[in-house]
Design an enzyme around this catalytic site. Structure first.
Site, PDB file in Angstrom:
ATOM      1  CB  SER A 238     -11.322  -8.081 -27.450  1.00  0.00           C
ATOM      2  OG  SER A 238     -12.102  -8.841 -28.329  1.00  0.00           O
ATOM      3  CE  LYS A 281     -14.769  -4.622 -21.501  1.00  0.00           C
ATOM      4  NZ  LYS A 281     -13.934  -3.485 -21.946  1.00  0.00           N
ATOM      5  CB  SER A 313     -19.520   6.419 -17.763  1.00  0.00           C
ATOM      6  OG  SER A 313     -19.711   5.087 -18.196  1.00  0.00           O
TER       7      SER A 313
END
Length: 391
Positions: A238, A281, A313
């Site tokens: 972040s 997040k 991924s």
């Protein structure tokens, strides 16, 4: 800037092309030409860069209807002078820096492709330890299949920069990192230095994408997470966005846009997504709103974040339960289909475009609607309810 033949991106309905494989190998600065199937390397400098349409049959209570599944695709157009039909996403003449591209199967890569399909010039930042493998794979053509744009040309990456977004300036880098062999041969890779290098090389950018996150203790429950592990997750996932915008916004053209990636764990409990990552997040989403105000007022830059659903991924596989999350989404989301990286890439291209000129400070959900659900409808307690399902 983007070449005169840069394509404009149209959102069209089409069957998706096969997305590529991912093999890795080793480093340099990459120059690729979109018009050629083979990679054309101008030079490898010491500067580096960081990190289906299966048929869908839906049955309703009153009748059985077969619906063909489709994927929104970016359709490119080759002429700069020919009038554009419809409502195109046109980023010709724009330059984008995507931080956090280290392979060809994550959201960062997909965003780069969609921006390229819309006509933007692409610069990427790759995590220093992953740089050699990423650039070697590019140079050897191992990513050529996944570089394919909708018009058949290949995505061009104008330049790759080495980047470690955990460090703002050289003074912040500890001695053990400076002397780490994985960083040997790379220079000017802190956030401040990369922004200065981009300014020196290109003058300015229009689009900034933050596609990176890391939590060294992500597999630990929050109650078992150490202070260092928690703060490391916040720093890499972040604050790195705050730092990138702080250092890049002085070279962003007014009217530009910044996009980051978040996850529903910021606001809902996702067991297994620990180590402070859910907190990171949440901080990213809160910062998005504050930065939208500050960057909007001072620099006329828009700031948004995409809350993307689970993707298979390499980075997500490291968490260990990504397959379960994808299965859960398939069973419980309003749209019962697997999310593709391309869908997130197209949403980012829209948010970066003039079509989204009044959108800032927003969390945009691209997750097949899973965020809207209050319960998991695959629970046995709902077995007697007539819940619609796709087949």
């Amino acid at each position: 800037m983007a070449s005169s033949a840069s394509p404009a991106m149209h959102i069209a309905m089409a069957n998706p092309c096969a997305n590529s494989s991912s093999t890795a190998s080793k480093p340099g600065t990459a120059m690729f030409r979109r018009g050629s199937k083979g990679a054309s390397w101008a030079a490898l400098t010491s500067s580096s860069h960081i990190s289906s349409a299966q048929p869908l049959h839906q049955r309703f209570q009153f009748s059985s209807v077969k619906l063909q599944k489709f994927v929104a695709k970016a359709m490119s157009k080759a002429s700069n002078s020919k009038p554009l039909s419809g409502l195109p996403i046109d980023l010709r003449g724009k330059r984008a820096f995507i931080a956090g591209v280290a392979d060809d199967n994550g959201y960062g890569w997909a965003i780069a492709k969609s921006l390229a399909a819309a006509g933007a010039e692409i610069l990427v930042g790759t995590w220093v330890p992953a740089l050699n493998i990423f650039e070697t794979s590019l140079r050897r053509g191992k990513f050529d299949e996944s570089r394919m744009l909708p018009d058949g040309s290949l995505m061009e990456i104008t330049k790759v920069y080495p980047l470690d977004a955990v460090y703002d300036s050289p003074e912040d880098v500890p001695e053990d990192v400076k002397n780490n062999k994985r960083y040997a041969g790379s220079t000017n890779w802190t956030v401040k230095e990369v922004a200065e290098s981009v300014k020196k090389d290109f003058g300015s950018i229009d689009i900034l994408v933050h596609s990176l996150a890391n939590g060294p203790e992500v597999s630990k429950p929050l109650l078992e997470t150490s202070r260092n592990g928690y703060l490391a997750a916040i720093s890499a996932s972040s604050y790195s966005f705050v730092s990138l915008l702080k250092h890049f916004v002085p070279i962003m053209n007014p009217g530009g846009a910044s996009v980051s990636l978040t996850y529903i764990a910021s606001e809902r409990i996702i067991p297994g997504y620990g180590g402070g990552m859910s907190s990171a997040k949440a901080a990213l989403e809160s910062d998005t709103k504050v930065l939208a105000f500050e960057a909007g007022r001072k620099h006329k830059i828009r700031v948004n974040t995409i809350s993307a659903g689970p993707l298979r991924s390499r980075a997500a596989k490291a968490i260990g339960f990504i397959d379960m999350m994808i299965d859960y989404s398939l069973e419980n989301a309003p749209l019962q289909k697997e999310l593709t990286a391309e869908e997130v890439g197209n949403a980012a291209a829209f948010l970066a475009s003039p079509l989204a000129s009044a959108i800032t400070g927003a969390v945009v959900y691209v997750d097949n609607g899973l965020n809207a659900m209050g319960v998991g409808v695959d629970s046995p307690v709902f077995a007697d309810l007539d819940i619609p399902k796709a087949h």
